[in-house]
Write an enzyme that holds these catalytic residues in place. Structure first.
Site, PDB file in Angstrom:
ATOM      1  CG  ASP A  32     159.359  39.934  60.239  1.00 63.93           C
ATOM      2  OD1 ASP A  32     159.758  39.515  59.145  1.00 63.93           O
ATOM      3  OD2 ASP A  32     159.991  40.758  60.938  1.00 63.93           O
ATOM      4  CG  ASP A  34     166.579  39.968  61.419  1.00 62.92           C
ATOM      5  OD1 ASP A  34     167.126  39.222  62.247  1.00 62.92           O
ATOM      6  OD2 ASP A  34     167.093  41.021  61.013  1.00 62.92           O
TER       7      ASP A  34
HETATM    8 MG   LIG Z   1     161.509  42.110  60.722  1.00 65.76          MG
END
Ligand SMILES: [Mg+2]
Length: 324
Positions: A32, A34
């Site tokens: 992932d 952010d």
């Molecule tokens: Mg995230």
């Protein structure tokens, strides 16, 4: 006591010696973005170096992929951000954003252009990135951008319907409006369950900001359309298996030799657990260890499925295991 899924995940701290053995088994690592690699425009300290060493692998290179629910950026925009923040160079095909995956889904789900009439089209609640990914996939679409004013003849409650529309796609849309909601509902009612698909990029309902504030996520917009239409959207983003299937189809990876790294339990970790991946939580994003503890002590199988195999404070913690 309910049995824990897959032999009971315990959210063990991934100490260097354990990290060495876990990572030596991994052929692919999915990230992932952010809260894991960066926060806003700032890279997580040490993350770029960790990815460089991970990619080099012990002997043969490992595949790194980037799997994100954010539908407001194209694959190219992600490779550019990775480059800008000093991460190892990535190809657009290593990036699986929910905008790209939605376009891929619709390209396959909609009837191909036939002899009768125009190609099927998509009514989109979304921004330029969603439009660009649909364009790249060859899916014709309309609706992106600002909504016509309520006194316009093109306002959603009375605008003429495009006969080619066979799907409604809901993504991140800064111009979301009552008029767009009207139009989405009218397409869905006209087509019915069979004739008009309802697809959402993701269900994240809140995007945290620094200092404890937040903005509403795409999940709120998906929910609005679902509520109006009285039916559920097909979701392409995490925790849906669909986004992992996109990765697996593209690179033919083995789930048992794949690690999913994320900062969010109900998307990153749940998707990884549901797809049989090894799951690693980082605490640089939205989740605290106390939340995991609550799930770990729960008897509820759904909550137990939110528990990762391992955790680190930051992916920079993997550096000692990768440097030897
Ligand atoms: Mg995230």
């Amino acid at each position: 006591m309910a049995a824990a899924p897959r032999g009971g995940k315990r959210c063990q701290r991934l100490e260097p010696s354990l990290a060495r053995s876990v990572l030596s088994e991994a052929e692919a690592v999915l990230f992932d973005c952010d809260g894991v690699l960066w926060r806003g425009e700032a890279a997580v300290p040490g993350a770029a170096e960790a990815l460089r060493l991970l990619e080099a692998g012990p002997g043969k290179p490992r595949l790194l992929c980037y799997v994100t629910n954010n539908s407001s950026r194209t694959r190219e925009a992600y490779t550019e951000k990775l480059r800008r923040l000093g991460f190892p160079p990535a190809q657009p095909r290593q990036v699986f954003g929910s905008a790209y995956c939605a376009a891929r889904y619709l390209r396959r789900a909609l009837p191909a252009k036939g002899s009768e009439g125009p190609a099927a089209s998509v009514y989109v609640l979304g921004g330029p990135a969603l439009s660009a990914e649909l364009e790249a996939a060859g899916v014709s679409h309309l609706g992106c951008g600002p909504s016509p004013a309520p006194d316009s003849a093109l306002f959603g409650a009375r605008a003429p319907l495009d006969p080619a529309v066979r799907a409604v796609l809901v993504g991140y849309d800064e111009h979301f409006s009552y008029g767009k909601l009207c139009l989405a509902l009218r397409y869905l009612l006209r087509g019915g369950e069979e004739g008009c698909l309802l697809v959402g990029t993701n269900r994240d309902h809140r995007l945290p900001l620094e200092g404890g504030s937040a903005v509403p996520g795409t999940g709120c917009l998906v929910k609005a359309v679902e509520t109006a239409a009285e039916r559920e959207a097909f979701i392409v983003g995490k925790p849906s298996r669909y986004i992992f299937e996109c990765v697996a189809n593209e690179f033919n990876i083995n789930p048992a030799r794949t690690v999913m790294v994320g900062d969010r339990l109900d998307t990153d970790i749940l998707m990884g657990n549901n797809c049989g991946l090894t799951t690693l939580l980082t605490l640089t994003g939205v989740t605290t260890l106390e939340e995991v503890q609550g799930h770990l002590e729960s008897n509820c199988p759904e909550r137990r499925n939110l528990v990762p195999d391992y955790y680190v404070d930051s992916i920079a913690d993997l550096l000692p295991a990768l440097q030897d």
